[in-house]
Design an enzyme around this catalytic site. Structure first.
Site, PDB file in Angstrom:
ATOM      1  N   GLU A   1       0.816  -1.201   0.000  1.00 50.48           N
ATOM      2  CA  GLU A   1       0.000   0.000   0.000  1.00 50.48           C
ATOM      3  C   GLU A   1       0.861   1.267   0.000  1.00 50.48           C
ATOM      4  OE1 GLU A   1      -2.258  -3.379   1.802  1.00 50.48           O
ATOM      5  OE2 GLU A   1      -0.275  -2.508   2.098  1.00 50.48           O
TER       6      GLU A   1
ATOM      7  N   ASN B   1       1.493  -7.839  -6.480  1.00 48.25           N
ATOM      8  CA  ASN B   1       1.362  -6.870  -7.563  1.00 48.25           C
ATOM      9  C   ASN B   1       2.141  -7.302  -8.810  1.00 48.25           C
ATOM     10  OD1 ASN B   1       1.149  -4.600  -9.141  1.00 48.25           O
ATOM     11  ND2 ASN B   1       2.236  -3.237  -7.751  1.00 48.25           N
TER      12      ASN B   1
ATOM     13  N   PRO C   1      11.736 -13.474  -0.537  1.00 46.24           N
ATOM     14  CA  PRO C   1      10.595 -13.662   0.373  1.00 46.24           C
ATOM     15  C   PRO C   1       9.948 -12.330   0.741  1.00 46.24           C
ATOM     16  CG  PRO C   1      12.496 -14.939   1.098  1.00 46.24           C
ATOM     17  CD  PRO C   1      12.983 -14.011   0.035  1.00 46.24           C
TER      18      PRO C   1
ATOM     19  N   MET D   1      15.682  -5.238   1.580  1.00 43.56           N
ATOM     20  CA  MET D   1      14.407  -4.533   1.533  1.00 43.56           C
ATOM     21  C   MET D   1      14.515  -3.341   0.583  1.00 43.56           C
ATOM     22  SD  MET D   1      12.233  -6.093   3.459  1.00 43.56           S
ATOM     23  CE  MET D   1      10.979  -4.811   3.620  1.00 43.56           C
TER      24      MET D   1
END
Length: 417
Positions: free
Chosen positions: A61, A330, A263, A304
């Site tokens: 989001e 997505n 992951p 990340m």
């Protein structure tokens, strides 16, 4: 009111479990203990008040909000920006993307006094909830403080609609207090109206508006240089249970492309590496900063905020969360840079986008780990088909842009400015 009072009482009764949950998650991800007081409506030290408030629960989001936040800043350039999340990974993503221009905080859990304290501390000009964040006490607190609150990029699966209808006495009053709703698709708009939504417009999906950061392409080129000429399959945002299905099929291949596993949850990096090694596969990690050895079977994406870099290094991309009944992730992002996409049978989180991508030839569906391996081999042996899927992905992602501007127009119209 009686249903919301019972709902609030349930939050109080569950408080020990909430605290236990955070501490349990912290065993693998210590960040769950950071900013603890914010989660319970304490330790608010607003830098500014009266700003634009955007709530994006986690990483997906938060990234989807990027083009919308850009459009909001263009429309209201002088307004402060407040961004809230519910997860450490979402917060870290927000810090990386907006840390220099926004105040980043956790949204408190839906205790009445906590959300009232949040609204009183920040006094936002208006609030924007991304996707399907329906918190009855938060919505009531915004309504009571006369803060316009918009649900945008909103989606609602049939399964979720059935769930909300079971608590209609709680949800319908909350939906009625939203200022307006920007739905992704007509089907989402119909389902949102069925659970009490009012003033709903279909604006599309902001994920199509996302522009990949240029530095990610540079990093991806560096990844590709470390990998060498081998073909690459990136399995993005994989979930627990999926990696085993993929790895079991992967180890049966005689000539393997490089499998890049990324992951979804960072606390699982070590476990996934161990799982791959237990399958007899040679594993390296992105974090070792070394060239990928020719004998390496699996390169673990243990980082990340670098997903687009992995996509740039890929020849093919498999979207995680879709081999298991988890709704998928997505697929628009890899398609937007021309990467052929494979998805599993579960895609309800992105049903409209998946349907359009499959129909347009930008994506291919697989039904198992074994089928994934079969289709990867078929595609790598057919460069013309790969090229056609790449072109279809670029076309598909460009055709559906514009949601962010439509949402801003909706918000401005309801605010009268």
């Amino acid at each position: 009111m009686i249903w919301r009072a019972l709902y609030s009482l349930l939050w109080w009764l569950l408080t020990p479990l909430v605290r236990y949950y955070l501490k349990k998650r912290a065993r693998k991800s210590p960040a769950y203990l950071d900013h603890w007081d914010e989660r319970f409506g304490k330790a608010f030290y607003p830098q500014q008040q009266g700003g634009i408030w955007v709530h994006a629960v986690s990483v997906g989001e938060t990234r989807a909000a990027m083009p919308l936040i850009r459009a909001l800043r263009q429309r209201w350039p002088d307004a402060p920006l407040l961004i809230t999340q519910m997860t450490p990974t979402g917060r870290a993503c927000a810090e990386a993307l907006y840390g220099r221009e926004a105040e980043i905080r956790y949204l408190p859990y839906d205790y009445p006094q906590a959300v009232r304290a949040f609204m009183a501390a920040y006094r936002p000009r208006f609030g924007v909830l991304m996707e399907t964040e329906l918190w009855p006490n938060l919505i009531a607190a915004a309504h009571d403080s006369q803060t316009p609150l918009f649900l945008v990029n909103a989606r609602l699966s049939e399964k979720s609609r059935r769930g909300y209808r079971r608590v209609a006495a709680l949800i319908r009053p909350a939906m009625a207090q939203l200022t307006a709703i920007a739905a992704q698709t007509p089907a989402d708009a119909e389902r949102l109206a069925d659970i009490g939504g009012r003033d709903i417009e279909v604006c599309g999906n902001t994920k199509y508006d996302f522009d990949p950061p240029a530095e990610q392409a540079v990093l991806g080129a560096g990844f590709k240089a470390r990998i060498g000429p081998r073909p690459v399959l990136v399995c993005a945002s994989t979930r627990e249970g999926e990696e085993n299905l993929i790895l079991q099929a992967w180890r049966e291949m005689t000539e393997r492309p490089l499998l890049v596993l990324v992951p979804r949850h960072p606390e699982r990096f070590s476990a996934v590496a161990a799982l791959a090694r237990s399958c007899g596969l040679v594993v390296q990690c992105r974090s070792d900063e070394l060239a990928v050895a020719p004998e390496t079977d699996v390169w673990l994406g243990d980082s990340m905020g670098e997903m687009f870099a992995y996509y740039h290094a890929a020849d093919l991309v498999f979207i995680g969360g879709s081999l298991m009944p988890l709704g998928g992730q997505n697929l628009i992002e890899p398609a937007s840079i021309g990467r052929p996409v494979l998805i599993g049978p579960s895609s309800y989180n992105f049903a409209d986008a998946c349907s359009k991508a499959l129909a347009g030839g930008a994506a291919l569906q697989v039904d198992s780990g074994t089928d994934l391996v079969v289709k990867v081999n078929e595609l790598l042996a057919d460069p013309e088909r790969m090229s056609a899927m790449s072109a279809a992905g670029l076309r598909f992602s460009q055709e559906h842009r514009g949601a962010s501007q439509r949402i801003v127009q909706l918000i401005a119209g309801r605010l009268g400015n």
